[in-house]
Design a protein around this motif. Structure first.
Motif, PDB file in Angstrom:
ATOM      1  N   LEU A   1     -54.971   3.844  -7.968  1.00 30.75           N
ATOM      2  CA  LEU A   1     -54.180   4.174  -6.779  1.00 30.75           C
ATOM      3  C   LEU A   1     -52.677   4.192  -7.058  1.00 30.75           C
ATOM      4  CD1 LEU A   1     -55.853   2.080  -3.919  1.00 30.75           C
ATOM      5  CD2 LEU A   1     -56.033   4.535  -4.316  1.00 30.75           C
ATOM      6  N   PHE A   2     -52.208   3.303  -7.924  1.00 26.34           N
ATOM      7  CA  PHE A   2     -50.768   3.072  -8.014  1.00 26.34           C
ATOM      8  C   PHE A   2     -50.060   3.570  -9.270  1.00 26.34           C
ATOM      9  CE2 PHE A   2     -51.755  -0.648  -5.067  1.00 26.34           C
ATOM     10  CZ  PHE A   2     -51.331   0.026  -3.939  1.00 26.34           C
ATOM     11  N   VAL A   3     -50.758   3.837 -10.358  1.00 27.00           N
ATOM     12  CA  VAL A   3     -50.070   4.196 -11.604  1.00 27.00           C
ATOM     13  C   VAL A   3     -49.381   5.555 -11.498  1.00 27.00           C
ATOM     14  CG1 VAL A   3     -50.440   4.845 -14.015  1.00 27.00           C
ATOM     15  CG2 VAL A   3     -51.351   2.691 -13.153  1.00 27.00           C
ATOM     16  N   TRP A   4     -50.103   6.580 -11.056  1.00 31.54           N
ATOM     17  CA  TRP A   4     -49.476   7.908 -10.974  1.00 31.54           C
ATOM     18  C   TRP A   4     -48.341   7.959  -9.951  1.00 31.54           C
ATOM     19  CZ3 TRP A   4     -49.474  11.896 -14.250  1.00 31.54           C
ATOM     20  CH2 TRP A   4     -50.428  11.887 -15.271  1.00 31.54           C
ATOM     21  N   PRO A   5     -48.431   7.262  -8.803  1.00 38.48           N
ATOM     22  CA  PRO A   5     -47.267   7.228  -7.906  1.00 38.48           C
ATOM     23  C   PRO A   5     -46.028   6.582  -8.548  1.00 38.48           C
ATOM     24  CG  PRO A   5     -49.222   6.689  -6.662  1.00 38.48           C
ATOM     25  CD  PRO A   5     -49.633   6.745  -8.113  1.00 38.48           C
TER      26      PRO A   5
ATOM     27  N   ALA B   1     -47.845   0.191 -22.920  1.00 40.60           N
ATOM     28  CA  ALA B   1     -48.424   0.072 -21.577  1.00 40.60           C
ATOM     29  C   ALA B   1     -47.882   1.161 -20.651  1.00 40.60           C
ATOM     30  CB  ALA B   1     -48.132  -1.308 -21.000  1.00 40.60           C
ATOM     31  N   PHE B   2     -46.567   1.409 -20.699  1.00 43.87           N
ATOM     32  CA  PHE B   2     -45.987   2.446 -19.837  1.00 43.87           C
ATOM     33  C   PHE B   2     -46.478   3.832 -20.216  1.00 43.87           C
ATOM     34  CE2 PHE B   2     -42.809  -0.610 -18.377  1.00 43.87           C
ATOM     35  CZ  PHE B   2     -42.722  -0.247 -17.049  1.00 43.87           C
ATOM     36  N   LEU B   3     -46.571   4.091 -21.505  1.00 44.67           N
ATOM     37  CA  LEU B   3     -46.987   5.419 -21.960  1.00 44.67           C
ATOM     38  C   LEU B   3     -48.476   5.658 -21.724  1.00 44.67           C
ATOM     39  CD1 LEU B   3     -45.837   7.955 -23.284  1.00 44.67           C
ATOM     40  CD2 LEU B   3     -46.303   6.941 -25.509  1.00 44.67           C
ATOM     41  N   MET B   4     -49.298   4.648 -21.939  1.00 42.26           N
ATOM     42  CA  MET B   4     -50.754   4.820 -21.817  1.00 42.26           C
ATOM     43  C   MET B   4     -51.277   4.712 -20.398  1.00 42.26           C
ATOM     44  SD  MET B   4     -52.601   5.759 -24.290  1.00 42.26           S
ATOM     45  CE  MET B   4     -54.234   5.335 -23.718  1.00 42.26           C
ATOM     46  N   ALA B   5     -50.561   4.018 -19.513  1.00 40.60           N
ATOM     47  CA  ALA B   5     -51.101   3.738 -18.173  1.00 40.60           C
ATOM     48  C   ALA B   5     -51.590   4.985 -17.431  1.00 40.60           C
ATOM     49  CB  ALA B   5     -50.077   2.966 -17.341  1.00 40.60           C
ATOM     50  N   PRO B   6     -50.784   6.042 -17.299  1.00 38.75           N
ATOM     51  CA  PRO B   6     -51.295   7.209 -16.574  1.00 38.75           C
ATOM     52  C   PRO B   6     -52.503   7.855 -17.258  1.00 38.75           C
ATOM     53  CG  PRO B   6     -48.903   7.302 -16.728  1.00 38.75           C
ATOM     54  CD  PRO B   6     -49.359   6.194 -17.628  1.00 38.75           C
TER      55      PRO B   6
END
Length: 196
Positions: free
Chosen positions: A28-32, A147-152
């Motif tokens: 729900l929250f990563v792409w936003p 983490a920032f790069l892989m999350a989406p």
């Protein structure tokens, strides 16, 4: 860890996101978070002069840090897995275009407030997911850039696997799950030693 080693990256990120509720919260929250960051980056200076494109609906695309970020993410995702990566790159591009449209319409004085509110809500949701459901600190505390790069991309692959049974190659999911289980076991053993 190899830069484009999808299994290792996915296993690292997956070991911090193994609880189904936490995974759902991240879906729900990563792409936003990515989208609203691009809204704010719309107001960064252009990379080079005359790097604005006027589209219909009064949208002005600016080739700036937001554009560069979307391109880097998209290329990285394609390098990780061609099929899902192309979809990830398309989503990054669509986020850049739509965030540019929104930012241009709102102006900086309204946009930063929207971004702040969205970021606070999305990050709070994710920390709740880790603290309440996962019971493990987020991956960004151990490897911020990864983490920032892989999350989406992690969220995208999770959705593709959950809803369509997608695997980058046969046996990927089982192999990654075995690595995730091993990493979680190792983490629990370290926690046990720390607490005793």
């Amino acid at each position: 860890m190899g830069m484009f080693d999808l299994e290792k990256h996915f296993a690292f990120y997956g070991s911090y996101h193994n609880n189904p509720v936490n995974i759902f919260i991240h879906m729900l929250f990563v792409w936003p978070i990515f989208f609203t960051a691009l809204v704010l980056f719309y107001f960064t200076p252009p990379i080079f002069s005359d790097s604005k494109v006027h589209l219909c609906c009064h949208t002005v695309l600016v080739f700036n840090f937001g554009f560069l970020l979307a391109v880097v993410y998209g290329i990285y995702y394609i390098g990780m897995d061609r099929k899902a990566g192309c979809l990830g790159a398309l989503l990054c591009f669509l986020c850049w275009v739509s965030s540019s449209h929104l930012a241009h319409r709102l102006g900086f004085s309204c946009a930063w407030k929207l971004v702040l509110a969205a970021q606070v809500i999305c990050w709070a949701g994710q920390f709740i997911g880790h603290g309440v459901f996962e019971k493990r600190a987020p991956a960004l505390l151990d490897n911020l850039a990864q983490a920032f790069l892989m999350a989406p991309f992690f969220v995208l692959l999770e959705a593709l696997q959950s809803f369509f049974g997608y695997e980058p190659y046969p046996g990927f999911h089982d192999s990654v799950q075995a690595k995730i289980d091993a990493e979680i076991k190792e983490w629990k053993e370290k926690q046990k030693k720390k607490n005793s």
